[in-house]
Design a protein around this motif. Structure first.
Motif, PDB file in Angstrom:
ATOM      1  N   LEU A  68       8.805  13.134 -41.789  1.00 30.88           N
ATOM      2  CA  LEU A  68       8.747  14.587 -41.394  1.00 30.88           C
ATOM      3  C   LEU A  68       9.507  15.296 -42.242  1.00 30.88           C
ATOM      4  O   LEU A  68       9.069  16.633 -42.479  1.00 30.88           O
ATOM      5  N   LEU A  69      10.168  14.839 -43.181  1.00 29.56           N
ATOM      6  CA  LEU A  69      11.068  15.512 -43.997  1.00 29.56           C
ATOM      7  C   LEU A  69      10.175  15.899 -45.306  1.00 29.56           C
ATOM      8  O   LEU A  69      10.424  16.975 -46.005  1.00 29.56           O
ATOM      9  N   CYS A  70       9.282  14.919 -45.642  1.00 29.83           N
ATOM     10  CA  CYS A  70       8.632  15.399 -46.880  1.00 29.83           C
ATOM     11  C   CYS A  70       7.756  16.840 -47.166  1.00 29.83           C
ATOM     12  O   CYS A  70       7.007  17.086 -46.175  1.00 29.83           O
ATOM     13  N   SER A  71       8.302  17.459 -47.890  1.00 29.04           N
ATOM     14  CA  SER A  71       7.653  18.667 -47.843  1.00 29.04           C
ATOM     15  C   SER A  71       6.111  18.647 -48.547  1.00 29.04           C
ATOM     16  O   SER A  71       5.299  19.696 -48.620  1.00 29.04           O
ATOM     17  N   PHE A  72       5.845  17.472 -49.088  1.00 31.64           N
ATOM     18  CA  PHE A  72       4.678  17.486 -49.818  1.00 31.64           C
ATOM     19  C   PHE A  72       3.392  16.442 -49.161  1.00 31.64           C
ATOM     20  O   PHE A  72       2.626  16.265 -49.740  1.00 31.64           O
ATOM     21  N   LYS A  83       6.720  13.989 -55.289  1.00 30.16           N
ATOM     22  CA  LYS A  83       7.537  14.787 -56.404  1.00 30.16           C
ATOM     23  C   LYS A  83       8.785  14.409 -56.595  1.00 30.16           C
ATOM     24  O   LYS A  83       9.249  14.768 -57.703  1.00 30.16           O
ATOM     25  N   GLY A  84       9.543  13.345 -56.206  1.00 33.11           N
ATOM     26  CA  GLY A  84      10.559  12.867 -56.601  1.00 33.11           C
ATOM     27  C   GLY A  84      11.764  13.608 -56.050  1.00 33.11           C
ATOM     28  O   GLY A  84      12.827  13.524 -56.899  1.00 33.11           O
ATOM     29  N   CYS A  85      11.713  14.547 -55.166  1.00 33.48           N
ATOM     30  CA  CYS A  85      13.099  15.438 -54.643  1.00 33.48           C
ATOM     31  C   CYS A  85      14.087  14.452 -54.411  1.00 33.48           C
ATOM     32  O   CYS A  85      15.158  14.916 -54.368  1.00 33.48           O
ATOM     33  N   GLY A  86      13.642  13.315 -53.676  1.00 34.46           N
ATOM     34  CA  GLY A  86      14.551  12.485 -52.916  1.00 34.46           C
ATOM     35  C   GLY A  86      15.304  12.951 -51.606  1.00 34.46           C
ATOM     36  O   GLY A  86      16.154  11.937 -51.335  1.00 34.46           O
ATOM     37  N   THR A  87      14.572  13.812 -51.048  1.00 29.89           N
ATOM     38  CA  THR A  87      15.158  14.151 -49.734  1.00 29.89           C
ATOM     39  C   THR A  87      14.863  13.206 -48.655  1.00 29.89           C
ATOM     40  O   THR A  87      15.735  12.791 -47.879  1.00 29.89           O
ATOM     41  N   GLY A 138      14.925   9.819 -49.250  1.00 29.12           N
ATOM     42  CA  GLY A 138      15.808   8.795 -49.601  1.00 29.12           C
ATOM     43  C   GLY A 138      17.109   9.023 -49.255  1.00 29.12           C
ATOM     44  O   GLY A 138      17.951   8.238 -48.680  1.00 29.12           O
ATOM     45  N   ALA A 139      17.548  10.261 -49.061  1.00 28.31           N
ATOM     46  CA  ALA A 139      18.995  10.811 -48.573  1.00 28.31           C
ATOM     47  C   ALA A 139      18.890  10.520 -46.997  1.00 28.31           C
ATOM     48  O   ALA A 139      20.147  10.803 -46.482  1.00 28.31           O
ATOM     49  N   ALA A 140      17.709  10.445 -46.439  1.00 25.22           N
ATOM     50  CA  ALA A 140      17.717  10.622 -45.007  1.00 25.22           C
ATOM     51  C   ALA A 140      17.355   9.297 -44.388  1.00 25.22           C
ATOM     52  O   ALA A 140      17.764   9.206 -42.834  1.00 25.22           O
ATOM     53  N   MET A 160      15.119   5.835 -54.919  1.00 26.54           N
ATOM     54  CA  MET A 160      14.573   6.886 -55.562  1.00 26.54           C
ATOM     55  C   MET A 160      14.442   6.465 -56.940  1.00 26.54           C
ATOM     56  O   MET A 160      15.759   6.307 -57.688  1.00 26.54           O
ATOM     57  N   MET A 188      17.851  15.350 -58.943  1.00 27.99           N
ATOM     58  CA  MET A 188      16.754  16.301 -59.095  1.00 27.99           C
ATOM     59  C   MET A 188      16.977  17.553 -58.130  1.00 27.99           C
ATOM     60  O   MET A 188      16.344  18.560 -58.353  1.00 27.99           O
ATOM     61  N   CYS A 189      17.289  17.376 -56.766  1.00 28.95           N
ATOM     62  CA  CYS A 189      17.387  18.303 -55.851  1.00 28.95           C
ATOM     63  C   CYS A 189      18.387  18.048 -54.965  1.00 28.95           C
ATOM     64  O   CYS A 189      18.887  17.056 -54.730  1.00 28.95           O
ATOM     65  N   GLY A 221      18.535  18.041 -52.161  1.00 30.24           N
ATOM     66  CA  GLY A 221      17.961  17.326 -50.778  1.00 30.24           C
ATOM     67  C   GLY A 221      18.252  15.850 -51.196  1.00 30.24           C
ATOM     68  O   GLY A 221      18.032  15.057 -50.219  1.00 30.24           O
ATOM     69  N   ARG A 222      18.548  15.177 -52.326  1.00 25.97           N
ATOM     70  CA  ARG A 222      18.775  14.105 -52.626  1.00 25.97           C
ATOM     71  C   ARG A 222      20.195  13.401 -52.190  1.00 25.97           C
ATOM     72  O   ARG A 222      20.390  12.569 -52.309  1.00 25.97           O
ATOM     73  N   VAL A 223      21.043  14.712 -52.195  1.00 22.40           N
ATOM     74  CA  VAL A 223      22.592  14.130 -51.616  1.00 22.40           C
ATOM     75  C   VAL A 223      22.584  13.709 -50.337  1.00 22.40           C
ATOM     76  O   VAL A 223      22.515  14.347 -49.257  1.00 22.40           O
ATOM     77  N   ASN A 224      22.678  12.408 -50.415  1.00 26.70           N
ATOM     78  CA  ASN A 224      23.072  11.600 -49.088  1.00 26.70           C
ATOM     79  C   ASN A 224      24.479  11.851 -48.843  1.00 26.70           C
ATOM     80  O   ASN A 224      25.493  11.554 -49.629  1.00 26.70           O
ATOM     81  N   TYR A 234      11.194  21.941 -54.831  1.00 28.53           N
ATOM     82  CA  TYR A 234      10.584  21.094 -53.983  1.00 28.53           C
ATOM     83  C   TYR A 234      10.236  21.701 -52.598  1.00 28.53           C
ATOM     84  O   TYR A 234      10.491  21.080 -51.707  1.00 28.53           O
ATOM     85  N   LEU A 235      10.251  22.883 -52.922  1.00 31.74           N
ATOM     86  CA  LEU A 235       9.886  23.868 -51.566  1.00 31.74           C
ATOM     87  C   LEU A 235      10.985  23.873 -50.531  1.00 31.74           C
ATOM     88  O   LEU A 235      11.784  24.994 -50.722  1.00 31.74           O
ATOM     89  N   LYS A 275      16.808  21.307 -46.020  1.00 33.00           N
ATOM     90  CA  LYS A 275      17.429  20.130 -45.447  1.00 33.00           C
ATOM     91  C   LYS A 275      18.545  19.569 -45.879  1.00 33.00           C
ATOM     92  O   LYS A 275      19.301  19.049 -44.723  1.00 33.00           O
ATOM     93  N   ARG A 302      22.002  19.184 -43.199  1.00 32.77           N
ATOM     94  CA  ARG A 302      22.888  18.048 -43.051  1.00 32.77           C
ATOM     95  C   ARG A 302      24.179  18.513 -43.034  1.00 32.77           C
ATOM     96  O   ARG A 302      25.275  17.421 -42.798  1.00 32.77           O
TER      97      ARG A 302
END
Ligand code: FAD
Ligand code: SF4
Ligand code: SF4
Ligand code: SF4
Ligand code: FES
Lengths: 564, 138
Positions: A505-509, A531-535, A537-539, A547, B41-42, B44-47, B74-75, B80, B84
């Motif tokens: 759900l979270l991946c924009s790509f 693209k490696g944004c890591g979103t 992974g954070a969730a 990542m 990188m973004c 959004g990576r910050v857990n 990354y759009l 996100k 959080r």
């Protein structure tokens, strides 16, 4: 090349003085001693300029001599220097992802110049954090991504047309998008071109015809780009044409949206008095051969180099001189005055042109911003009062036609384009290249290029040269056929995935898809799309996503090192 | 606590806020030296766990810095992150930590001055709050 043993980190730390940029504010020798005693650091040294020939050799020598399997440079910013140091590592057989960057210039010496002690302490912290991350770095392989051998050119003025033709003649498919119903841009309204007095229509007509009949160029008139997604190699473009939407993919993008002449509403009677025009309106009149009257006065820098718009629009002085020249040439009895603040007639051709205009009898009068000319008249401007800077007195000139020389201002769509393409604007709203001198026709975003008046006002000669430069740059990836994507992407540990679907759900790509495996569904990440944004992974609640190059362990190690 | 020097972690996204920090540097804007940047990188990576980890082992404050809404490389990573933050603040509350100790800010590549301003302002906020009660030594 033999495989490096990576199991026991052997870290080398190279600390840069950057001449005095770092060395004068941060105690570099102290940092070296400090780094030497950090765990797993087997070598530390300092370099006057790590990015110089000498510094690069030092990295390579050190790596071989101490059998390093992780390299850390503490210097400036990865945004400009990481590629260089990574390449040095690769030359001595070290995967480039085993390199770590610590920024002690932009984040220490330059911003804490008055607190050298604190800057040094901070640099130690940052190096300790970097070493902690370096210890956990893993080699990664980059994947090659195919490039769609086609390009999009936005803007069908002379510059966009030249760029499109140049690329098409190299064999690439081109989409040329123009918001107006016709190609040609500003030159459609222009009479003759300085410095050669060639008719503008003679320049653009053959170009328009070549484009229309070119098998590789698809022209989209009355259209605008409404959305761009994707990256270099595969940009997905959505067009909004008249009543119909279109979609296609291209590998690279050239932006040539030009600029617009300012309408000086409210200044010097413009919009109220019927004998006041802009230079562009004058050009249209001259093209049609309409009469202009005996006494023509031009005022330069109307709306340019003023507090609310401080830049010089570069082309306007020459435009005024050209039109004055042409008026005198066709009617030597006419009187033409140019009221100016300074005259920008740079270069060989322009200065010669200016002298010829003076010889033809064009008169130049200098005014100052503090004492601008005044108009006299009711329905129309009858006279102009101007304080003559050199004579130090006010004079009055008869006026049949007043022509205002206004600057080119950023195209109305620039804001939109900047958002859509994630490219920057300068303080005035023109589109901004990556580096004025080192990357003049490229944006910081890979695969997107800029040329012509979209950057700042250019004349045709400059604009067309930029078009060729941008086309050459844009052709690079198209010809290669592939680009290498950074290996910074997400990977799933399927055993730990619970199949909750949050990441999908979270991946924009749309890089993630839940796929059946054994009796459950697990997350699957397409590494070519990620693209490696890591979103994600954070969730992930199960901690199943890792990542690359920014793993949880690496980031936490940095945090822990800071407070150790 | 006159000479309390807060220890602050700033997670910066690579594309906008890290670039903003670089611009503060090239522009030689001086700001308080309490911030330690960790590049991701973004935003959004910050857990949120990274933030809690930092606070639990000695950070007095944590900044999360990303691109302005609409500008994320990354759009939508930053949206996100934005979503959080309330959850994270709720967790902080449960742990008895002032929510002002975590702050999310948008800093573009052209906002060097804003980076410095945020660094100063946040440092002052944390100075006013005093050391975090959660740290191991406190
Ligand atoms: C009065 C005047 C006189 C001049 N005289 C001379 C001269 O004598 N000699 C000389 O060398 N130069 C002269 N110039 C400068 C010359 O006009 C420019 O060098 C030239 O127009 C630059 O070309 P361009 O293609 O970059 O921009 P433009 O000509 O501005 O073309 C840009 C094109 O992009 C289109 N566009 C804009 N936004 C979008 C969008 N979002 N989507 C799709 N399409 C878009 C526009 O409709 C336009 O067709 C003069 C300029 C002016 C104003
Ligand atoms: S590596 Fe960076 S910090 Fe070192 S000399 Fe070069 S520019 Fe300066
Ligand atoms: S968020 Fe984690 S647990 Fe949930 S599907 Fe994705 S990888 Fe699996
Ligand atoms: S890292 Fe970002 S792009 Fe890659 S799969 Fe996760 S959310 Fe999607
Ligand atoms: S890249 Fe800056 S917030 Fe996503």
């Amino acid at each position: 090349m033999e495989e490096k043993d990576l199991s026991h980190p052997r870290i080398g730390v190279f600390i840069c003085h950057c001449g005095i940029n770092i060395g004068a504010y941060v105690n570099v020798p102290d940092l070296v001693e400090y780094a030497k005693q950090l765990p797993n650091v087997v070598h530390a040294e300092r370099n006057l300029f790590t990015c110089s020939e000498e510094g690069i050799s030092a990295i390579k020598r050190g790596t071989k001599e101490y059998n390093l399997n992780r390299v850390l440079v503490a210097s400036c910013t990865p945004r400009t220097h990481e590629p260089l140091f990574r390449a040095a590592c690769e030359e001595v057989g070290l995967n480039k992802y085993l390199f770590e960057f610590v920024n002690i210039r932009d984040q220490c010496s330059w911003v804490h110049m008055r607190e050298p002690q604190k800057a040094t302490e901070k640099a130690k912290d940052l190096i300790r954090m970097g070493v902690a991350k370096a210890r956990l770095l893993q080699p990664l392989e980059e994947i090659e991504m195919e490039v769609d051998p086609s390009a999009l050119v936005i803007g069908g003025g002379i510059v966009g047309m030249e760029a499109a033709l140049n690329l098409a003649n190299q064999g690439f498919n081109i989409h040329l998008v123009e918001k107006e119903p016709e190609l040609g841009g500003t030159l459609r309204s222009i009479n003759k071109l300085f410095p050669i007095n060639q008719e503008a229509v003679k320049l653009i007509k053959p170009l328009v015809e070549q484009i229309k009949s070119h098998p590789k160029i698809k022209t989209h008139l009355s259209s605008r780009v409404s959305q761009v997604t994707g990256f270099i190699g595969n940009f997905n473009i959505n067009l909004d044409g008249k009543g119909k939407a279109e979609q296609f993919t291209v590998g690279t993008i050239i932006v040539a949206v030009g600029a617009e002449p300012l309408k000086p509403t409210g200044q010097y009677g413009y919009g109220k008095m019927n004998n006041v025009l802009t230079q562009l309106e004058l050009e249209e009149r001259m093209k049609k051969g309409k009469s202009l009257g005996q006494n023509v006065i031009m005022i330069n820098c109307v709306g340019a180099r003023v507090p609310e718009r401080t830049y010089c629009s570069r082309i306007c002085c020459m435009t005024a001189i050209k039109n004055a020249f042409l008026i005198k040439e066709s009617n030597p009895k006419a009187k033409v005055w140019i009221l100016h603040r300074d005259l920008m007639t740079y270069g060989v051709d322009f200065e010669t042109y200016y002298r010829k205009a003076m010889e033809l009898g064009v008169r130049f009068i200098r005014y100052s911003l503090e004492r601008p000319p005044e108009i006299i008249g009711d329905e129309k401007v009858e006279n102009i009062k101007v304080y003559h800077e050199l004579w130090r007195k006010e004079i009055e000139l008869p006026c049949d036609m007043l022509v205002l020389t206004t600057p080119l201002i950023p195209a109305e769509d620039n804001q939109n384009i900047s958002k859509m393409l994630k490219v920057s604007l300068d303080e005035f709203g023109f589109l901004l290249e990556a580096h004025l001198k080192l990357r003049p026709v490229e944006f910081a975003m890979d695969g997107i290029y800029i040329c012509g008046s979209a950057r700042w006002p250019t004349d045709v000669t400059e604009g067309v040269s930029q078009a060729y430069a941008a086309a050459a740059k844009a052709a690079g990836p198209l010809r290669m056929g592939y680009v290498k994507a950074e290996a910074i992407n997400a990977v799933v540990n399927e055993d730990e995935c619970s199949g909750c679907g949050i990441c999908e759900l979270l991946c924009s790509f749309q890089a993630i898809e839940l796929q059946p495996r054994d009796n459950k569904r697990v997350s699957h990440i397409n590494e070519a799309v990620c693209k490696g944004c890591g979103t994600c992974g954070a969730a992930c609640p199960s901690g199943a996503i890792s990542m690359h190059h920014f793993t949880d362990e690496q980031i936490i190690a940095q945090v822990e090192a800071l407070f150790s | 606590m006159d000479n309390f020097e807060p220890r602050i972690v700033a997670f910066c996204c690579n594309w906008c806020s890290y670039a903003g920090a670089d611009l503060a540097g090239t522009s030689r804007i001086q700001y308080s030296p309490n911030i330690r940047v960790i590049r991701v990188m973004c935003s959004g990576r910050v857990n949120p766990l990274f933030v809690l980890k930092a606070l639990s082992i000695g950070a007095d404050g944590v900044l999360i810095l990303g691109c302005h809404p609409g500008d994320c490389h990354y759009l939508e990573g930053n949206y996100k992150t934005l979503r959080r933050i309330p959850l994270l603040k709720k967790m902080l509350k449960q742990l008895g930590i002032e929510e002002e100790r975590v702050r999310l800010e948008w800093i573009s590549a052209s906002e060097g001055a804003k980076f410095a301003e945020v660094a100063n302002n946040f440092t002052q906020t944390i100075k006013n709050l005093g050391p975090s009660s959660l740290g191991p030594f406190k």
